[in-house]
Motif scaffolding. Structure first.
Motif, short mmCIF file in Angstrom:
data_model
loop_
_atom_site.label_atom_id
_atom_site.label_comp_id
_atom_site.label_asym_id
_atom_site.label_seq_id
_atom_site.Cartn_x
_atom_site.Cartn_y
_atom_site.Cartn_z
N ILE A 63 0.80 -1.21 0.14
CA ILE A 63 -0.04 0.07 -0.08
C ILE A 63 0.93 1.31 0.19
O ILE A 63 0.44 2.11 -0.73
CB ILE A 63 -0.87 -0.10 1.28
N GLU A 64 1.98 1.16 0.79
CA GLU A 64 2.86 2.59 0.73
C GLU A 64 3.44 2.70 -0.62
O GLU A 64 3.57 4.04 -1.01
CB GLU A 64 4.03 2.32 1.83
N LYS A 65 3.75 1.59 -1.40
CA LYS A 65 4.29 1.74 -2.72
C LYS A 65 3.03 2.18 -3.84
O LYS A 65 3.51 3.02 -4.40
CB LYS A 65 4.62 0.32 -3.31
N GLU A 68 2.71 5.97 -3.57
CA GLU A 68 3.96 6.71 -4.49
C GLU A 68 3.44 6.79 -5.94
O GLU A 68 4.05 7.49 -6.62
CB GLU A 68 5.17 6.11 -4.38
N TYR A 343 3.54 14.77 9.64
CA TYR A 343 3.24 13.60 10.33
C TYR A 343 2.03 13.92 11.41
O TYR A 343 1.99 14.69 12.21
CB TYR A 343 4.30 13.15 11.37
N TYR A 356 2.59 9.81 7.69
CA TYR A 356 3.73 10.48 7.41
C TYR A 356 3.57 10.85 5.80
O TYR A 356 3.70 9.86 5.37
CB TYR A 356 5.12 9.90 7.96
N LYS A 358 5.45 12.62 2.74
CA LYS A 358 6.69 13.54 2.34
C LYS A 358 6.23 14.04 0.96
O LYS A 358 6.17 13.26 -0.08
CB LYS A 358 7.96 12.97 2.30
N ALA A 365 2.72 11.55 -3.78
CA ALA A 365 3.33 11.62 -2.70
C ALA A 365 4.74 11.13 -2.84
O ALA A 365 5.00 10.20 -3.52
CB ALA A 365 2.82 10.94 -1.51
N TYR A 366 5.91 11.91 -2.38
CA TYR A 366 7.14 11.08 -2.63
C TYR A 366 7.43 9.97 -1.71
O TYR A 366 7.99 9.04 -2.09
CB TYR A 366 8.42 12.21 -2.20
N ARG A 367 6.76 9.84 -0.53
CA ARG A 367 6.84 8.86 0.45
C ARG A 367 5.49 9.03 1.21
O ARG A 367 5.21 9.98 1.93
CB ARG A 367 8.04 8.91 1.32
N LYS A 369 4.15 7.11 4.68
CA LYS A 369 4.46 5.89 5.58
C LYS A 369 2.99 6.01 6.34
O LYS A 369 2.75 7.13 7.09
CB LYS A 369 5.71 6.13 6.58
N CYS A 370 2.44 4.85 6.77
CA CYS A 370 1.41 4.71 7.70
C CYS A 370 1.99 4.08 8.96
O CYS A 370 2.43 3.29 9.05
CB CYS A 370 0.27 3.99 7.04
N ARG A 371 1.71 4.73 10.04
CA ARG A 371 2.04 4.32 11.27
C ARG A 371 0.85 3.88 11.83
O ARG A 371 -0.20 4.19 12.27
CB ARG A 371 2.32 5.71 11.97
N ARG A 409 0.14 -3.97 5.69
CA ARG A 409 0.02 -2.70 4.52
C ARG A 409 0.35 -3.27 3.35
O ARG A 409 1.33 -3.33 2.90
CB ARG A 409 0.76 -1.54 5.12
N GLN B 57 5.18 20.34 14.89
CA GLN B 57 6.34 19.32 15.44
C GLN B 57 7.75 19.83 15.07
O GLN B 57 7.89 20.56 14.21
CB GLN B 57 6.21 18.12 14.95
N GLU B 85 7.51 6.04 15.62
CA GLU B 85 7.62 5.57 14.16
C GLU B 85 8.94 6.00 13.81
O GLU B 85 9.59 6.85 14.32
CB GLU B 85 6.54 6.37 13.35
N ARG B 114 10.56 15.11 15.59
CA ARG B 114 10.95 14.26 14.48
C ARG B 114 12.41 14.56 14.39
O ARG B 114 13.03 15.77 14.19
CB ARG B 114 10.12 14.62 13.06
N LEU B 170 10.55 -0.75 -1.69
CA LEU B 170 10.31 0.77 -1.47
C LEU B 170 11.32 1.54 -2.13
O LEU B 170 11.15 2.94 -2.08
CB LEU B 170 10.09 1.35 0.19
N LYS B 172 13.30 3.48 -4.85
CA LYS B 172 12.58 4.01 -6.07
C LYS B 172 12.86 3.39 -7.36
O LYS B 172 12.16 3.74 -8.53
CB LYS B 172 12.96 5.62 -6.21
#
Lengths: 409, 261, 172
Positions: A63-65, A68, A343, A356, A358, A365-367, A369-371, A409, B57, B85, B114, B170, B172
């Protein structure tokens, strides 16, 4: 006759590698009480667990991929499949993170509806927890009763957004729809019903049940220090006597205006956490009742006004040229949030669910992240299970309330 | 002309960007005097290369070699007792570096920090498991997803992908639909490589329709038996729909209908 | 008592006698379908809901079993990841004949929305599937309809059908 393949045809679940009287037992990934696809490799000495090794990743779907490779609005329905028991809380956490990145705020009516949906999802998730936890421990009837009430909540969700499980009921910048007629009356009836059932059905069946207490009390004890160190959140950390609820401490949406209590337990065991879940359902109904009163004096606007990022309402798109152009660009190219990272934590039914993001100024989205709270609760199992008996393993997995959609995920 | 896609970042990119487009930036604020964050910055001292507040933050940029020391200071002196995280961002294409971040939470003050650091490709990072046990799984995930080695981790092994997996998803450079190895993984594992021809390649086109495949697709209006071979032309027997009778109200028949009603 | 060596199953005149046996066997099989509790992802929640109080599968003779040895139907409810695929096949192998497979939800059918490196693009790549259920996630009514379709399918089957040829037909 089997189709020939490379796998051992008669694979057995038990592995009697008897060295020094320890037995290695493979628990899952297909196990009715593994809450999805948890695989535990347990080393047993007699009945006692001496080593536990949780193996996850059996529901990894990338999912995180995907985040992107999808625009921000495209990705929203995918978040449904993270914690699929309470989908709206994921949609909301994601939408809130993007909103914080864009620097916009949803209009008040949207906020009321969102908060109401979040609390309704909390009830759905907690009912599911009570049902499956009871089923795992052996109380079948509670499962049937809890699912009965859960179906009412599902019907309410279906009335609002048309889906039972994967809601996508929240959009970035607001909500897509206003509440249907009679929804508020129905939700109030549902709240009364939940209050009644929590006290008179699940409470009466479980709270003082001798077997239930024997199975849960002093099982899965987590000290406050461990809970912090392992990254526990939600009922897991409140069950260890730490009063930390993101809704109260770092309020988002309308929670700063609402009056509700945070139940905590000093017992640190499964029974304490179970009581927290029961009490949270009552608190959620209390919140929903307050919100139904707030709904009446709000303006009918549902989506935030930010033409650069969010399409105008439908009637403007149909009548105004500029709104139509913006809509076309936003649909074909996607919104471009500013560069930066964000975040945002929210309190999902399981604990701290944060996104999160980025952004590099592109529509993708560049990155991301699901916490996920469950991911860290699964990590805790490797320490929590050591020293317990095999029969308690199921109780402990149940009490962590992990969902594998968000673990892997 | 075929569009050029860079090999070091195969993720999706916008197909059109205005050439005068300059992306704005999320505002970064300076740390206010006397606030809680000011005391944090003071405790960290010169170890922080840069510090600012972004969306409420505090962000501390540090050297990657000092990550353990900084997190220890934050935990022991500033009360950041939970590492909620940690993960990484791949900047190999731009800078040849990974960006790692740790998201810390102070329970008593309800504040979040962070900690961000950058490491070169192939470098290892020091594990923070002795400080925060939650790093155990999180660092394994970083290793699995990015291939970043973590020194002194108790059990550094792939966590999400299978042990015999190739590649770090992950990054690129890793395409979303996977590489050759990924697309045949389950077939190789279960049936063996010789079965690749029998089972065939993955169909990644969700809307693909093969009108000559009578096993998987039914042909509405021109039904044929299951599995029938129609590559050399199929039987022409379309369904006969009942004809619609148009009633002309101006004529006699129309009157009759009205009378019946 | 004569010990006769006639192989009735392959004898020529037998099928007439077997039709009524077929009926009896298929009646028994189709009315006591025991699925394996094989919840993979989101659809598993709907599968649980169909087993619970409102949709109540028990009235159709459908009782979820936790062991593949006792199950006839495998309901693949949810996304099958590549890491899990080996286990899915192994569980299928462990089930006793006759066995049927329902692929529940888009993810199991074709990979669905998860067009990624980690998802098996359709469980029919590794397991022969009898019924595909569309939806993400399919409603419990859909699963109920699928079970009824499967019952219909079973009632049409011949009791001594060679399962191996059936499988090969389906897989390729």
């Amino acid at each position: 006759m089997q189709q020939p393949n490379k796998l051992t045809p008669f694979f057995e679940n038990l592995n009697f590698e008897r060295e020094d009287n320890t037995m290695v037992i493979n628990f899952g990934p297909q196990h009715p009480s593994a809450h999805g696809q948890l695989r535990l490799v347990l080393e047993l000495e007699g009945e006692q667990v001496v080593k536990a090794y949780p193996d996850i990743g059996y529901l990894h779907r990338g999912i995180e991929k995907m985040a992107e490779n999808m625009t921000y609005n495209e990705f929203l329905p995918t978040t449904d499949r993270l914690d699929y028991i309470a989908s709206t809380s994921n949609n909301y956490a994601y939408a809130l993170a993007v909103e914080k990145l864009l620097g916009i705020e949803a209009p008040r009516r949207a906020q009321v509806i969102r908060t109401m949906l979040l609390e309704l999802n909390r009830i759905i998730s907690h009912l599911f927890f009570v049902a499956t936890h009871a089923l795992d421990v052996g109380a079948m009837s509670v499962f049937l009763y809890a699912f009965r009430e859960r179906e009412f909540a599902m019907d309410l969700m279906e009335d609002y957004c048309g889906a039972r499980l994967t809601h996508s009921a929240v959009r970035i910048g607001g909500v897509p729809l206003d509440l249907p007629t009679d929804w508020l009356t129905n939700v109030l009836t549902f709240c009364d019903k939940v209050d009644y059932e929590v006290e008179h059905t699940y409470g009466a069946l479980l709270n003082e049940n001798r077997i239930w207490k024997m199975r849960l009390e002093d099982v899965g004890v987590i000290s406050a220090e461990d809970a912090l160190s392992w990254g526990c959140s939600g009922p897991m950390i409140r069950g260890s006597g730490i009063k930390y609820d993101i809704r109260k401490e770092e309020p988002y949406e309308l929670y700063s205006e609402l009056d509700f209590d945070i139940p905590i337990s000093e017992r640190c065991d499964s029974y304490g956490r179970f009581m927290i879940y029961m009490e949270e359902m009552v608190q959620s109904t209390k919140i929903i009742r307050q919100l139904t009163r707030m709904y009446k004096d709000t303006e009918p606007q549902l989506m935030a006004h930010a033409p650069q990022y969010i399409s105008a309402p439908k009637e403007e798109i149909m009548t105004q040229n500029y709104a139509l152009m913006q809509h076309f660009v936003l649909v074909t190219q996607g919104m471009r949030p500013p560069k930066g990272e964000v975040y945002v934590p929210t309190e999902s039914p399981k604990g701290e669910l944060g996104f999160y993001i980025k952004s590099e100024g592109e529509p993708y989205a560049y990155r991301l992240k699901c916490r996920a709270p469950s991911f860290f609760h699964t990590g805790l199992l490797q320490e929590l299970l050591v020293g317990t008996y095999l029969a308690d393993v199921v109780t402990i997995i149940g009490t962590t309330n992990i969902v594998f959609g968000e673990v892997d995920r | 002309m075929r569009k050029y896609t860079p090999k070091d970042n195969v993720q999706k990119h916008s197909y059109y960007t205005d050439r005068f487009w300059v992306a704005p930036r999320v505002p970064r604020e300076a740390v206010a005097e006397g606030s809680h964050f000011a005391s944090v910055v003071e405790a960290i001292g010169t170890q922080a290369k840069e510090c600012y507040i972004e969306v409420g933050q505090l962000v501390l940029q540090i050297e990657s070699t000092e990550n353990f020391a900084v997190l220890q200071t934050l935990k022991e002196q500033c009360g950041y007792t939970q590492c909620s995280e940690q993960s990484a961002v791949d900047y190999l294409a731009q800078d040849g570096e990974f960006e790692l971040f740790y998201q810390l939470l102070n329970i008593t003050e309800a504040k979040r920090v962070r900690v961000v650091c950058r490491i070169k490709e192939g470098e290892a990072i020091e594990s923070v498991v002795p400080l925060f046990k939650s790093a155990n799984f999180a660092e394994r995930e970083i290793f699995d997803m990015f291939g970043i080695k973590v020194n002194n981790h108790p059990f550094l092994k792939r966590i999400i992908m299978p042990d015999d997996w190739e590649g770090h998803p992950l990054l690129k450079t890793y395409p979303m639909i996977g590489d050759e190895f990924a697309s045949w993984y389950e077939v190789d594992k279960i049936f063996g490589k010789e079965y690749r021809d029998v089972i065939g390649p993955e169909n990644r086109d969700q809307s693909r329709i093969d009108r000559y495949d009578t096993k998987r697709f039914s042909r509405v209006g021109y039904e044929v038996p299951f599995g029938a071979d129609i590559s050399e032309g199929e039987k022409e027997n379309p369904i006969a729909y009942s004809e619609t009778v148009l009633v002309d109200y101006t004529q006699e028949s129309g009157k009759q209908l009205d009378e019946r009603r | 008592m004569a010990q006769h060596q006639v192989n009735y199953a392959s004898a020529a005149g037998l099928p007439i006698a077997l039709t009524s046996v077929d009926k009896l066997v298929n009646w028994g099989r189709s009315n006591s379908l025991w699925p394996l509790t094989y919840g993979l992802a989101c659809c598993a929640i709907e599968m649980m809901a169909s087993g619970a109080s409102r949709y109540d599968f028990d009235r159709m003779g459908t009782i979820f079993r936790a062991s593949p040895r006792q199950a006839d139907v495998m309901i693949l409810a949810g996304t099958l990841s590549k890491k899990h695929s080996e286990f899915a096949r192994r569980l299928y192998d462990q089930m006793t004949e006759p066995k049927w497979v329902i692929s529940m939800g888009s993810c199991a059918n074709t990979g669905g929305m998860f067009n990624t490196y980690a998802t098996v693009q359709g469980v029919d790549r590794i397991i022969p599937v009898d019924i595909y259920l569309p939806g993400c996630a399919p409603r419990p009514e859909t699963l109920q309809y699928a079970m009824m379709m499967l019952q219909k399918k079973i009632r049409r089957e011949s009791a001594n059908m060679n399962n191996n040829t059936k499988q090969n037909l389906r897989l390729v």
